[in-house]
Design an enzyme around this catalytic site. Structure first.
Site, PDB file in Angstrom:
ATOM      1  N   LYS A 174      -5.469  10.099   2.278  1.00 32.99           N
ATOM      2  CA  LYS A 174      -5.360   9.465   0.964  1.00 32.99           C
ATOM      3  C   LYS A 174      -5.693   7.994   1.187  1.00 32.99           C
ATOM      4  CE  LYS A 174      -2.410   7.184  -1.145  1.00 32.99           C
ATOM      5  NZ  LYS A 174      -3.342   6.125  -1.621  1.00 32.99           N
ATOM      6  N   GLY A 227       0.072   0.019   6.297  1.00 36.54           N
ATOM      7  CA  GLY A 227       0.416  -0.666   5.053  1.00 36.54           C
ATOM      8  C   GLY A 227       1.650  -1.519   5.229  1.00 36.54           C
ATOM      9  N   SER A 228       2.419  -1.641   4.158  1.00 31.82           N
ATOM     10  CA  SER A 228       3.539  -2.589   4.191  1.00 31.82           C
ATOM     11  C   SER A 228       4.792  -1.977   4.823  1.00 31.82           C
ATOM     12  CB  SER A 228       3.859  -3.061   2.773  1.00 31.82           C
ATOM     13  OG  SER A 228       4.261  -1.971   1.983  1.00 31.82           O
ATOM     14  N   GLU A 249       1.633   1.701  11.220  1.00 36.36           N
ATOM     15  CA  GLU A 249       1.019   0.406  11.537  1.00 36.36           C
ATOM     16  C   GLU A 249       1.326  -0.480  10.331  1.00 36.36           C
ATOM     17  OE1 GLU A 249      -0.657  -2.626  11.648  1.00 36.36           O
ATOM     18  OE2 GLU A 249      -2.478  -1.600  11.009  1.00 36.36           O
ATOM     19  N   CYS A 283      -3.501  -7.683   8.872  1.00 35.87           N
ATOM     20  CA  CYS A 283      -2.121  -7.558   9.385  1.00 35.87           C
ATOM     21  C   CYS A 283      -1.897  -8.349  10.666  1.00 35.87           C
ATOM     22  CB  CYS A 283      -1.755  -6.092   9.579  1.00 35.87           C
ATOM     23  SG  CYS A 283      -2.875  -5.220  10.666  1.00 35.87           S
TER      24      CYS A 283
HETATM   25  P1  NAD Z   1       2.196  -1.891  -1.326  1.00 34.10           P
HETATM   26  O1  NAD Z   1       3.316  -1.985  -0.394  1.00 34.10           O
HETATM   27  O2  NAD Z   1       2.461  -1.321  -2.696  1.00 34.10           O
HETATM   28  O3  NAD Z   1       1.020  -0.983  -0.721  1.00 34.10           O
HETATM   29  C1  NAD Z   1       0.524  -1.110   0.585  1.00 34.10           C
HETATM   30  C2  NAD Z   1      -0.357   0.127   0.842  1.00 34.10           C
HETATM   31  O4  NAD Z   1       0.454   1.282   0.835  1.00 34.10           O
HETATM   32  C3  NAD Z   1      -1.402   0.380  -0.241  1.00 34.10           C
HETATM   33  O5  NAD Z   1      -2.562   0.835   0.375  1.00 34.10           O
HETATM   34  C4  NAD Z   1      -0.802   1.463  -1.120  1.00 34.10           C
HETATM   35  O6  NAD Z   1      -1.782   2.308  -1.685  1.00 34.10           O
HETATM   36  C5  NAD Z   1       0.034   2.227  -0.139  1.00 34.10           C
HETATM   37  N1  NAD Z   1       1.241   2.799  -0.716  1.00 34.10           N
HETATM   38  C6  NAD Z   1       2.145   2.191  -1.520  1.00 34.10           C
HETATM   39  N2  NAD Z   1       3.174   3.015  -1.809  1.00 34.10           N
HETATM   40  C7  NAD Z   1       2.904   4.182  -1.158  1.00 34.10           C
HETATM   41  C8  NAD Z   1       3.586   5.417  -1.039  1.00 34.10           C
HETATM   42  N3  NAD Z   1       4.775   5.631  -1.620  1.00 34.10           N
HETATM   43  N4  NAD Z   1       3.014   6.397  -0.308  1.00 34.10           N
HETATM   44  C9  NAD Z   1       1.829   6.206   0.317  1.00 34.10           C
HETATM   45  N5  NAD Z   1       1.148   5.049   0.254  1.00 34.10           N
HETATM   46  C10 NAD Z   1       1.675   4.054  -0.467  1.00 34.10           C
HETATM   47  O7  NAD Z   1       1.609  -3.302  -1.469  1.00 34.10           O
HETATM   48  P2  NAD Z   1       0.204  -3.933  -1.792  1.00 34.10           P
HETATM   49  O8  NAD Z   1       0.372  -4.851  -2.939  1.00 34.10           O
HETATM   50  O9  NAD Z   1      -0.901  -2.947  -1.896  1.00 34.10           O
HETATM   51  O10 NAD Z   1       0.033  -4.776  -0.473  1.00 34.10           O
HETATM   52  C11 NAD Z   1       0.983  -5.791  -0.241  1.00 34.10           C
HETATM   53  C12 NAD Z   1       1.536  -5.796   1.116  1.00 34.10           C
HETATM   54  O11 NAD Z   1       1.202  -4.664   1.880  1.00 34.10           O
HETATM   55  C13 NAD Z   1       0.980  -6.968   1.888  1.00 34.10           C
HETATM   56  O12 NAD Z   1       1.780  -8.083   1.691  1.00 34.10           O
HETATM   57  C14 NAD Z   1       1.014  -6.514   3.311  1.00 34.10           C
HETATM   58  O13 NAD Z   1       2.241  -6.884   3.881  1.00 34.10           O
HETATM   59  C15 NAD Z   1       1.002  -5.029   3.242  1.00 34.10           C
HETATM   60  N6  NAD Z   1      -0.246  -4.441   3.725  1.00 34.10           N
HETATM   61  C16 NAD Z   1      -0.381  -4.290   5.044  1.00 34.10           C
HETATM   62  C17 NAD Z   1      -1.542  -3.764   5.546  1.00 34.10           C
HETATM   63  C18 NAD Z   1      -1.746  -3.569   7.024  1.00 34.10           C
HETATM   64  O14 NAD Z   1      -2.867  -3.574   7.482  1.00 34.10           O
HETATM   65  N7  NAD Z   1      -0.686  -3.358   7.798  1.00 34.10           N
HETATM   66  C19 NAD Z   1      -2.564  -3.384   4.681  1.00 34.10           C
HETATM   67  C20 NAD Z   1      -2.391  -3.557   3.318  1.00 34.10           C
HETATM   68  C21 NAD Z   1      -1.211  -4.085   2.832  1.00 34.10           C
END
Ligand code: NAD
Length: 474
Positions: A174, A227-228, A249, A283
């Site tokens: 996804k 992600g976060s 990660e 990140c």
């Molecule tokens: P977010 O936390 O809503 O989403 C981060 C990512 O997770 C997105 O790709 C989103 O589609 C996915 N996601 C969110 N909720 C999910 C769930 N329940 N199940 C599966 N996937 C889910 O925040 P955002 O506004 O998109 O990004 C903000 C923060 O996310 C940033 O401040 C950063 O810290 C973090 N981030 C980290 C990375 C990384 O490379 N580690 C990449 C993108 C975002």
């Protein structure tokens, strides 16, 4: 120019059919560029069934054959470098040079994984009597679910797909709904390479809904998320219910420590290039700068001078050296850091959104913000650089280790002794000394503390998709 989007389930592309859709927005223009269809619950069930059906054959397909298919997919992707890079820039915003580099890195990752699959050796452990043979045999854990973010739409899916497939695991990916086109192109490359139906599936939808459906299915044995931190913890909890493997990660807030014996101008040049890459949405970006007092002035003026050379603009313009932020949430987040009552410090460059179109935020420098400010405690994930100072080695290490994160750290020094001492003491999954060199295909990437679990890349990456079965023969 921008690819036709779709879901890819059981070897077929699926489009329309009354499914809910959402627009994909170009962050440089705020204009819609495509419609993305969401998977229905029935689509998700079909993807799960397809992965389940594909597993018995794919796990028995020889690593040699799997490697051949992966290398073919890498070749297809390499052949489309320019189109895919443009797609990436249009949906994500980063400048074309960075997008091209990312597509090259995705190709490199797929080729590396192909060969790692062939090198996933077992071992023979000496028996306690002469009539026993003891084997440790690597086995694929089973179908995986991968969730990838919008900041690296090529390398993050490439890494999860290629590693799973090389290990013998089917995968359902996804990808981020905001940047779907690049992942569609990657999946297309695997499809054209001849990867059998069901081995690779691509879905989109409401992230929380899709992840709950996939993770709660008994078919899925492994979860890989980038992600976060809060979402990573949530998915890890869901995975725990089914005792499923996870690779997480997550975020960081990477300290960069510049000691007085480093060249302040050279250190500033390197760190500025790392800080503002992809508008700071990386990140592992150096994101908290601690400079030893003796060279603080020289470092800060070099950092300001280097930052002012950046040319903010649409990533498709060859003259741009930094693109927009990927989505309006990042602009709100940057404003939140700037407006934080506890921020303090002096704004030496930038500080606000710019232009009347697109999510552009100026490359920003805050000198001496408060240690208690949000900027020094939360991952900025954007183009704001807080610079602070320190007196002695122990103070720098204490500041670096003060947060619950531990993904990447950077050290600048001309002393091997200081470099080794700092890399020993910093709580971080990765440390680069006098450069930004990390997250190479052949080296492990993974965080400690809240920054994650497990590794991607290196010889370690494939381990997350393998079970080690012990077999004793008498
Ligand atoms: P977010 O936390 O809503 O989403 C981060 C990512 O997770 C997105 O790709 C989103 O589609 C996915 N996601 C969110 N909720 C999910 C769930 N329940 N199940 C599966 N996937 C889910 O925040 P955002 O506004 O998109 O990004 C903000 C923060 O996310 C940033 O401040 C950063 O810290 C973090 N981030 C980290 C990375 C990384 O490379 N580690 C990449 C993108 C975002």
């Amino acid at each position: 120019m921008y690819p036709e989007l779709g879901l890819y389930i059981d070897g077929k592309w699926i489009r329309g059919g009354g499914r809910v859709s959402e627009p994909v927005i170009n962050p440089a223009t705020e204009q819609p560029i495509a419609d993305l269809w969401h998977a229905t619950d029935e689509d998700l069930s079909r993807a799960l069934a397809a992965a389940d059906r594909a597993f018995p054959t794919w796990r028995k397909t020889s690593p040699y054959e799997r490697a051949r298919l992966l290398r073919k997919a890498a070749d297809v992707l390499r052949g489309r470098r320019e189109e895919v890079a443009l797609t990436l820039t249009l949906e994500q915003g980063k400048i074309l040079a960075e997008s091209r580099g990312e597509v090259d890195a995705a190709v490199d990752i797929i080729e590396w994984a192909a060969d790692e699959g062939r090198r996933a050796y077992g071992r023979v452990v000496a028996g306690r009597t002469s009539d026993i043979r003891q084997l440790v045999v690597p086995e694929p854990v089973g179908p995986a679910a991968g969730f990838t973010p919008w900041n690296f739409p090529a390398t993050t899916p490439a890494r999860k797909i290629a590693t799973a497939l090389a290990a013998g695991c089917p995968i359902i990916i996804k990808a981020a709904e905001e940047t779907p086109g690049t992942c569609v192109e990657i999946v297309r490359a695997f499809d054209e390479a001849g990867v059998p139906a069901g081995v690779l599936n691509l879905v989109f939808g409401k992230p929380a809904h899709v992840s709950e459906r996939l993770i709660s299915s008994p078919v899925i044995r492994k979860i890989s998320f980038t992600g976060s931190v809060p979402v990573g913890k949530h998915l890890t909890r869901l995975a725990a219910d089914g005792m499923k493997r996870v690779t997480m990660e997550l975020g960081g807030h990477s300290p960069a420590i510049v000691f007085a014996d480093a060249d302040p101008v050279q250190a500033a040049k390197v760190l500025v290039s790392g800080k503002y890459r992809n508008a700071g949405q990386v990140c592992i970006a150096p994101s908290r700068f601690y400079v030893q007092k003796e060279i603080e002035d020289a470092f800060v003026s070099a950092f300001v001078a280097e930052t002012k050379k950046l040319k903010l603009g649409d990533g498709t313009e060859p003259s741009s050296t930094m693109g927009p932020m990927a989505n309006p949430r990042r602009i709100d987040a940057m404003n939140g850091f700037m407006d934080d009552p506890a921020r303090g410090g002096e704004v030496l460059s930038g500080g606000s959104r710019t232009g009347n179109r697109g999510y552009f935020f100026e490359p920003t420098i805050i000198h001496n913000p408060s240690d208690d400010s949000r900027l020094m405690r939360e991952e900025p994930f954007g183009p704001i650089a807080p610079i602070s100072s320190f007196g002695e080695f122990d103070e720098a290490i204490a500041k670096a280790n003060a947060l619950p994160y531990g993904l990447a750290a950077y050290v600048f020094t001309s002393s091997t002794k200081t470099a080794l001492a700092a890399s020993d003491e910093i709580q971080s999954g990765m440390v680069a000394v006098n450069s930004l060199s990390m997250t190479l295909t052949e080296t492990p990437m993974g965080g400690v503390k809240d920054s994650g679990q497990g590794y991607e890349g290196g010889t370690e990456g494939i381990e997350g998709y393998l079970h080690r079965k012990f077999v004793s023969l008498m």
